[in-house]
Design a protein around this motif. Structure first.
Motif, PDB file in Angstrom:
ATOM      1  N   TYR A 287      33.366 -89.573 -27.483  1.00 21.37           N
ATOM      2  CA  TYR A 287      32.930 -88.565 -26.361  1.00 21.37           C
ATOM      3  C   TYR A 287      31.918 -89.262 -25.596  1.00 21.37           C
ATOM      4  O   TYR A 287      31.116 -90.308 -25.959  1.00 21.37           O
ATOM      5  CB  TYR A 287      32.235 -87.245 -27.047  1.00 21.37           C
ATOM      6  CG  TYR A 287      31.245 -87.365 -27.804  1.00 21.37           C
ATOM      7  CD1 TYR A 287      29.808 -87.410 -27.388  1.00 21.37           C
ATOM      8  CD2 TYR A 287      31.336 -87.216 -29.138  1.00 21.37           C
ATOM      9  CE1 TYR A 287      28.918 -87.455 -28.090  1.00 21.37           C
ATOM     10  CE2 TYR A 287      30.239 -87.486 -30.225  1.00 21.37           C
ATOM     11  CZ  TYR A 287      28.941 -87.630 -29.565  1.00 21.37           C
ATOM     12  OH  TYR A 287      27.768 -87.474 -30.329  1.00 21.37           O
ATOM     13  N   LEU A 288      31.751 -88.509 -24.324  1.00 22.23           N
ATOM     14  CA  LEU A 288      30.598 -89.127 -23.251  1.00 22.23           C
ATOM     15  C   LEU A 288      29.432 -88.813 -24.062  1.00 22.23           C
ATOM     16  O   LEU A 288      28.861 -87.492 -24.106  1.00 22.23           O
ATOM     17  CB  LEU A 288      31.027 -88.581 -22.020  1.00 22.23           C
ATOM     18  CG  LEU A 288      32.302 -89.082 -21.354  1.00 22.23           C
ATOM     19  CD1 LEU A 288      32.537 -88.314 -20.150  1.00 22.23           C
ATOM     20  CD2 LEU A 288      31.910 -90.643 -20.950  1.00 22.23           C
ATOM     21  N   ILE A 536      29.241 -76.894 -28.206  1.00 26.92           N
ATOM     22  CA  ILE A 536      28.729 -78.199 -27.840  1.00 26.92           C
ATOM     23  C   ILE A 536      27.151 -78.192 -28.448  1.00 26.92           C
ATOM     24  O   ILE A 536      26.740 -79.433 -28.262  1.00 26.92           O
ATOM     25  CB  ILE A 536      28.714 -78.653 -26.293  1.00 26.92           C
ATOM     26  CG1 ILE A 536      27.836 -77.628 -25.731  1.00 26.92           C
ATOM     27  CG2 ILE A 536      30.151 -78.440 -25.827  1.00 26.92           C
ATOM     28  CD1 ILE A 536      27.520 -77.906 -24.165  1.00 26.92           C
ATOM     29  N   ALA A 537      26.601 -77.340 -29.039  1.00 28.08           N
ATOM     30  CA  ALA A 537      25.139 -77.386 -29.363  1.00 28.08           C
ATOM     31  C   ALA A 537      24.860 -78.611 -30.306  1.00 28.08           C
ATOM     32  O   ALA A 537      23.837 -79.249 -30.315  1.00 28.08           O
ATOM     33  CB  ALA A 537      24.768 -76.165 -30.043  1.00 28.08           C
ATOM     34  N   ARG A 538      25.901 -78.843 -31.230  1.00 27.06           N
ATOM     35  CA  ARG A 538      25.634 -79.977 -32.264  1.00 27.06           C
ATOM     36  C   ARG A 538      25.795 -81.346 -31.542  1.00 27.06           C
ATOM     37  O   ARG A 538      25.662 -82.260 -32.135  1.00 27.06           O
ATOM     38  CB  ARG A 538      26.663 -79.811 -33.669  1.00 27.06           C
ATOM     39  CG  ARG A 538      26.344 -78.574 -34.164  1.00 27.06           C
ATOM     40  CD  ARG A 538      26.991 -78.362 -35.668  1.00 27.06           C
ATOM     41  NE  ARG A 538      26.826 -77.500 -36.089  1.00 27.06           N
ATOM     42  CZ  ARG A 538      25.784 -76.738 -37.028  1.00 27.06           C
ATOM     43  NH1 ARG A 538      24.848 -77.566 -36.934  1.00 27.06           N
ATOM     44  NH2 ARG A 538      25.858 -75.780 -37.511  1.00 27.06           N
ATOM     45  N   HIS A 573      37.562 -78.810 -25.395  1.00 32.69           N
ATOM     46  CA  HIS A 573      37.467 -79.605 -24.850  1.00 32.69           C
ATOM     47  C   HIS A 573      36.182 -80.113 -24.364  1.00 32.69           C
ATOM     48  O   HIS A 573      36.225 -80.535 -22.965  1.00 32.69           O
ATOM     49  CB  HIS A 573      38.684 -80.252 -24.065  1.00 32.69           C
ATOM     50  CG  HIS A 573      40.057 -79.660 -24.699  1.00 32.69           C
ATOM     51  ND1 HIS A 573      40.433 -80.251 -25.839  1.00 32.69           N
ATOM     52  CD2 HIS A 573      40.773 -79.023 -24.429  1.00 32.69           C
ATOM     53  CE1 HIS A 573      41.566 -79.677 -26.514  1.00 32.69           C
ATOM     54  NE2 HIS A 573      42.033 -78.809 -25.450  1.00 32.69           N
ATOM     55  N   PRO A 574      35.164 -80.275 -25.027  1.00 37.99           N
ATOM     56  CA  PRO A 574      33.620 -80.343 -24.337  1.00 37.99           C
ATOM     57  C   PRO A 574      33.733 -82.023 -23.174  1.00 37.99           C
ATOM     58  O   PRO A 574      32.989 -81.734 -22.399  1.00 37.99           O
ATOM     59  CB  PRO A 574      32.687 -80.658 -25.287  1.00 37.99           C
ATOM     60  CG  PRO A 574      33.272 -79.612 -26.431  1.00 37.99           C
ATOM     61  CD  PRO A 574      34.788 -80.232 -26.297  1.00 37.99           C
ATOM     62  N   ILE A 575      34.558 -82.749 -23.556  1.00 37.29           N
ATOM     63  CA  ILE A 575      34.554 -83.838 -22.759  1.00 37.29           C
ATOM     64  C   ILE A 575      34.780 -83.556 -21.282  1.00 37.29           C
ATOM     65  O   ILE A 575      34.512 -84.356 -20.342  1.00 37.29           O
ATOM     66  CB  ILE A 575      35.510 -84.773 -23.148  1.00 37.29           C
ATOM     67  CG1 ILE A 575      35.538 -86.412 -22.728  1.00 37.29           C
ATOM     68  CG2 ILE A 575      36.972 -84.472 -23.084  1.00 37.29           C
ATOM     69  CD1 ILE A 575      36.034 -87.260 -23.472  1.00 37.29           C
ATOM     70  N   LEU A 576      35.491 -82.280 -21.198  1.00 37.92           N
ATOM     71  CA  LEU A 576      35.873 -81.914 -19.686  1.00 37.92           C
ATOM     72  C   LEU A 576      34.352 -81.841 -18.741  1.00 37.92           C
ATOM     73  O   LEU A 576      34.553 -81.787 -17.623  1.00 37.92           O
ATOM     74  CB  LEU A 576      36.631 -80.715 -19.515  1.00 37.92           C
ATOM     75  CG  LEU A 576      37.994 -80.987 -20.177  1.00 37.92           C
ATOM     76  CD1 LEU A 576      38.670 -79.582 -20.376  1.00 37.92           C
ATOM     77  CD2 LEU A 576      38.867 -82.011 -19.351  1.00 37.92           C
ATOM     78  N   LEU A 577      33.361 -81.565 -19.437  1.00 41.11           N
ATOM     79  CA  LEU A 577      31.966 -81.292 -18.942  1.00 41.11           C
ATOM     80  C   LEU A 577      31.702 -82.734 -17.885  1.00 41.11           C
ATOM     81  O   LEU A 577      31.161 -82.312 -16.928  1.00 41.11           O
ATOM     82  CB  LEU A 577      31.129 -81.207 -19.801  1.00 41.11           C
ATOM     83  CG  LEU A 577      31.131 -79.709 -20.744  1.00 41.11           C
ATOM     84  CD1 LEU A 577      30.126 -79.682 -21.836  1.00 41.11           C
ATOM     85  CD2 LEU A 577      30.888 -78.580 -19.585  1.00 41.11           C
ATOM     86  N   GLN A 620      43.502 -86.141 -22.483  1.00 43.57           N
ATOM     87  CA  GLN A 620      42.211 -85.948 -21.888  1.00 43.57           C
ATOM     88  C   GLN A 620      42.313 -86.053 -20.432  1.00 43.57           C
ATOM     89  O   GLN A 620      41.675 -85.383 -19.660  1.00 43.57           O
ATOM     90  CB  GLN A 620      41.214 -86.929 -22.387  1.00 43.57           C
ATOM     91  CG  GLN A 620      40.726 -86.829 -23.829  1.00 43.57           C
ATOM     92  CD  GLN A 620      39.820 -87.775 -24.227  1.00 43.57           C
ATOM     93  OE1 GLN A 620      39.686 -88.989 -23.692  1.00 43.57           O
ATOM     94  NE2 GLN A 620      39.380 -87.926 -25.606  1.00 43.57           N
ATOM     95  N   PHE A 621      43.348 -86.881 -19.980  1.00 45.38           N
ATOM     96  CA  PHE A 621      43.643 -87.113 -18.629  1.00 45.38           C
ATOM     97  C   PHE A 621      44.246 -85.872 -17.945  1.00 45.38           C
ATOM     98  O   PHE A 621      44.052 -85.069 -16.989  1.00 45.38           O
ATOM     99  CB  PHE A 621      44.675 -88.223 -18.389  1.00 45.38           C
ATOM    100  CG  PHE A 621      45.327 -88.263 -16.851  1.00 45.38           C
ATOM    101  CD1 PHE A 621      44.400 -89.130 -16.026  1.00 45.38           C
ATOM    102  CD2 PHE A 621      46.249 -87.619 -16.758  1.00 45.38           C
ATOM    103  CE1 PHE A 621      45.063 -89.321 -14.776  1.00 45.38           C
ATOM    104  CE2 PHE A 621      46.926 -87.742 -15.309  1.00 45.38           C
ATOM    105  CZ  PHE A 621      46.057 -88.312 -14.372  1.00 45.38           C
TER     106      PHE A 621
END
Length: 949
Positions: A287-288, A536-538, A573-577, A620-621
């Motif tokens: 992840y980012l 996403i806290a962890r 999908h937290p990567i969208l942040l 993801q795209f």
């Protein structure tokens, strides 16, 4: 960046040239006398070594840049020929001096660019470490036996070069940071066996001693082993399993930073590849990783404090705007994004800057500023170290040395040097501060404007005080907000976070509360925000991202407040942040061409054979692009029709790339499909035909894909041409199934699309892939009227131009057949009646926007009936597959009046727009029975006018 040396550059009233032995200067040809004098004055070390070994002068005059691998091979042969340890100690030191003299000469006379100097200095270390390691392993194997794994496989030691050595950018005079490892536990096969760890520890000790012990000839390298697992108290050499376990279990953030540059500099290549592959997940996260920014910021702040304490502000490495800030600037992007962008897993800093520029993570201006500054700072650092071959980074204080150093860099005087240096450091510092937002530098401490909310979050107020504070901030209903805040702070999740995780969440919460207070419904904004925050806290790196980027936090709250669907997407999908960081891009979805190019770029760095990673990137795209559409949709930037266009284009791009990927994967094994027709061999191809919303360019959020596969293989010899040939029908069936699997398989990133292939000939009982001709015959002889209605909304999504033309001809032929108007009307009415009965809402208090009488499907059926009834006379009616343009065609053909078409289009758009809005709130496409009464009555009236009861 060649150095131009002139004699006048160092001659003035205050300074004198350093005395050089006349015999040494006389050993250089007359035409090189000036350059030699300037180079020797810039490096007393160079003078000393050439006085000691005058025979090296001749070699300097004839030298040229080493070819790749030449230096390593040369030294390996020299060391391998040595028979005893004292000779080894002398040779290692003499070789090191000989080659550093050569490096200094080429650098000081302008014969070498900076990159050559750094690489040759690194190659020298590689050569000495590798050859001495081989020498000692040979000696100890002869004495103790060959170390073997438990399965009998021979073992040898690896050496990891860290820091600048790992990046092949070593300083002229530098420690070398090393880590020792070996593949597997086991023991030697000698008379007195040793376990492998003990054996390789002894090898490592011998290597360190040979390089680092001070003798009459000096030493080769100071060896620093403190970067190894557990540092100074850790074992000197560890197995790969032990290394992997350490970094997974005990690895700290600063060790990730250190491992970015780790390079296997000695040992078996295959073993090295295995070790680095095993350590890669520790260094580069999937992840980012926004936490990397905070970690490096804290490291740099600590370095700044230490530099201030030790008076190192003028240190070209550690001082403000120095080399370390350039390194941190590059490496923060590597740690943050290297797991998703393999190109960023580069050890060399200059190459990394180029990649950051190519990927638009750094602007061309910033990249160039950093590149030019790095060249200047590293050349200055090398000049400092070439003075006496000392590991120094501080600028000289002696005026004569200052003048000589300035001259060696092609500058007139020390003032010119400092002016140039300060300009570079200022540029570096500005870029560094912009990226890291370093706190505490040149800033006065101010009271946090959210101090009251900090106290609320930290539980420093009783219930009444807390709710009154929330009310004063506009967080209403205040009791509901207070209950949510307390629930999170007292939750098991919060208490189970690491200390770092809790600290980061503590920083975020007051900021989050302040932004929620600005929304129309603060409690709703807080509820939905906390849903994501708890997910996403962890992964506290995302928390850091929201804290460090107030604009991203504002967009986050704004979007989740407006849409349940977006809340769910960000939760899953937290990567969208990451998309929230750039509002210019967030609210500007890509057009069809840009989508195709962006997806190709996203897949460009992925190994095509890594199907799992390809599927991950595709998902993801899609998620990122759909989020951009939704963001523009809920803010009113995009009208309905454009939203549908965007969602359809995303699906088209994904279908194209998925088909291309699967095609490449399957043809690698079975070869390309061909067929012979009329004696001519031709290549066969596949096409995907989109039906329903995909075909009609009307996709919504969460729509599935109605698709049909066709191929153009016919005639004879329908086979693939690979080593494992397949009959074409089998090949295309496997291809289609793999495409469906790639689209619909559920992974940790979700699925791309649900797919429905039941509109193919003979439905679920038919072949998954039909030939174009078989499709034509089915449509002519066996298809029901409803299948022709479906064909009206069909269009080819992927396929060759030839197959596309063939499909269009078939579609035109089928849809433009003469039909009995009454029979057609009756079949359409009967089908619609069945749909009302089976799919319509049974609750009289509810209206289903799509399926109930007067809804979307009724409009579509009216259009389809009228086109099928008149297409044989007016074939232009079948040109389009979308409902809006089909209505326009009916108006142009004077089948519907302009008023009827305008009203139906308005109603169609209105109903579909409402379904989009409901989808963004994760609600079904139903409304109260009283809603849209006027619109439903109009649709029903048109239905009765043209299709009757």
């Amino acid at each position: 960046m060649r150095i131009q040396l002139t004699l006048t550059a160092i001659q003035n009233k205050e300074n004198k040239l350093m005395p050089i032995a006349p015999a040494l200067l006389a050993s250089f040809p007359a035409d090189l006398s000036s350059s030699a004098e300037l180079a020797l004055n810039a490096s007393p070390y160079l003078q000393e070594q050439l006085m000691r070994y005058p025979q090296w002068v001749e070699a300097l005059l004839a030298n040229a840049a080493y070819q790749d691998g030449e230096l390593v091979q040369k030294i390996a042969l020299e060391i391998a020929a040595i028979s005893d340890e004292p000779s080894l100690m002398r040779a290692v030191r003499q070789i090191r001096h000989r080659e550093t003299v050569r490096i200094a000469w080429r650098d000081l006379t302008g014969a070498a660019e900076l990159v050559e100097t750094l690489q040759t200095t690194s190659d020298l270390a590689d050569a000495l470490v590798g050859s001495v390691l081989a020498w000692w392993q040979k000696q100890l194997v002869a004495k103790q036996g060959q170390p073997l794994s438990r399965t009998g496989k021979p073992q040898s030691m690896l050496v990891l070069g860290m820091g600048k050595l790992g990046g092949r950018e070593l300083n002229f005079s530098s420690d070398i940071d090393l880590i020792f490892a070996f593949p597997e536990a086991g023991e030697t096969d000698g008379r007195r066996s040793l376990d492998n760890q003990t054996f390789f520890t002894r090898v490592g000790q011998k290597l360190i001693n040979t390089l680092g012990q001070a003798t009459a000839d000096g030493f080769a390298y100071r060896v620093d082993m403190r970067l190894r697992p557990f540092g100074e108290v850790g074992a000197l050499a560890l197995s790969f399993d032990a290394m992997e376990h350490y970094y997974q279990t005990h690895g700290r953030e600063w060790e990730r930073y250190a491992m970015v540059k780790a390079r296997v500099m000695a040992g078996e290549v295959q073993d090295g590849q295995e070790l680095m592959e095993r350590l890669r997940p520790f260094v580069y996260r999937r992840y980012l990783d926004y936490g990397a920014v905070e970690q490096l910021r804290e490291m740099k702040a600590m370095i700044n404090r230490e530099a201030l304490r030790k008076g190192k502000q003028q240190d070209v490495k550690l001082g403000k705007g120095g080399i370390r800030e350039i390194e941190f600037t590059a490496q923060v992007f590597q740690l943050m994004r290297g797991g998703r962008e393999p190109r960023l897993q580069e050890r060399n800093l200059l190459k990394t800057l180029t990649i950051l520029e190519q990927t638009q993570l750094l602007s061309p201006q910033d990249a160039n500023h950093l590149r030019v500054a790095y060249h200047f700072l590293r050349r200055a650092e090398n000049r400092v170290q070439m003075w006496k071959d000392e590991q120094a980074h501080a600028l000289p204080t002696d005026s004569e040395q200052q003048q000589l150093m300035a001259a060696s860099l092609g500058l007139a005087d020390w003032a010119s040097f400092m002016q140039t240096l300060d300009a570079h450091r200022e540029q570096v510092s500005l870029i560094f501060k912009r990226i890291f937002a370093v706190e505490g530098e040149d800033e006065a401490t101010e009271l946090d404007p959210n101090q009251e909310l900090i106290q609320v979050w930290q539980g420093q107020m009783d219930d009444d005080h807390a709710t009154n504070t929330l009310l004063s901030w506009g967080l209403k209903p205040e009791m509901e907000c207070w209950q949510q805040i307390k629930a999170l702070r007292e939750s098991r999740l919060y208490k189970s976070l690491t200390e770092l995780g809790r600290t980061r969440l503590d920083r975020l919460m007051p900021e989050l509360l302040a932004v929620c207070a600005t929304q129309t419904h603060p409690a709703q904004a807080l509820t939905r925000s906390l849903q994501v925050i708890q997910a996403i806290a962890r992964r506290s790196g995302y928390i850091v991202m929201l804290v460090d980027h107030p604009g991203a936090l504002e967009q986050f709250v704004k979007l989740v407040h407006a849409s349940v669907w977006i809340t769910v997407q960000l939760t899953q999908h937290p990567i969208l942040l990451d998309a929230l960081l750039d509002t210019r891009q967030l609210y500007r979805p890509l057009n069809r061409q840009e989508l195709g190019a962006a997806l190709k770029q996203a897949l460009g760095s992925v190994d095509p054979d890594d199907t799992g990673l390809v599927m991950e990137r595709l998902r993801q795209f899609k998620q990122a692009q759909v989020l951009r559409v939704a963001a523009a949709d809920i803010t009113g930037i995009l009208p309905l029709m454009v939203v549908s266009d965007q969602l359809t284009w995303i699906a088209e791009a994904i279908l194209e790339e998925t088909t291309a990927h699967v095609w490449q994967s399957i043809t690698t094994k079975s070869g390309l499909p061909h067929y012979v027709l009329n004696g001519e061999k031709k290549a066969a191809s596949i096409a995907i035909v989109g039906y329903g919303k995909l075909g009609g360019i009307e996709l919504g959020y969460g729509s599935d894909l109605d698709i049909v596969f066709l191929h153009d293989s016919c005639g004879e010899q329908q086979m693939t041409d690979g080593n494992k040939p397949l009959e074409n029908p089998v090949f295309f069936a496997r291809l289609a199934q793999k495409i469906i699997n790639a689209l619909s398989t559920f992974t940790h990133d979700g699925r791309l699309y649900e797919t429905d292939t039941r509109l193919r000939p003979s439905g679920a009982s038919g072949l998954l892939v039909s030939s174009a001709e078989a499709f034509r015959q089915y449509q002519l002889d066996k298809a029901w009227i409803w299948e022709h209605q479906a064909l009206l909304r069909a269009r080819m999504i992927t396929g060759s131009p030839e197959l596309r033309a063939q499909f269009e001809a078939i579609r035109h032929e089928i849809l433009c057949q003469p039909r009995d108007p009454e029979q057609l009307r009756q079949e359409v009415v009967n089908m619609r009646q069945k749909m009302w009965e089976s799919l319509g809402s049974k609750d009289p208090q509810v209206f289903n926007l799509k399926k109930d009488p007067g809804g979307i499907t009724d409009i579509e059926f009216i259009v389809q009936y009228l086109i099928l009834a008149h297409a044989h006379q007016q074939p232009a009616l079948v040109e389009w597959s979308d409902n809006i343009r089909q209505l326009d065609s009916l108006r142009q053909a004077c089948i519907l009046t302009a008023a009827e078409v305008g009203q139906l289009q308005d109603i169609y758009r209105s109903l579909r727009n409402h379904t989009h809005q409901l989808a963004l709130q994760e609600q079904a496409a139903t409304v109260s029975a009283e809603a849209f009464m006027e619109e439903r009555d109009y649709v029903t009236a048109i239905w009765l006018k043209y299709l009757g009861g």
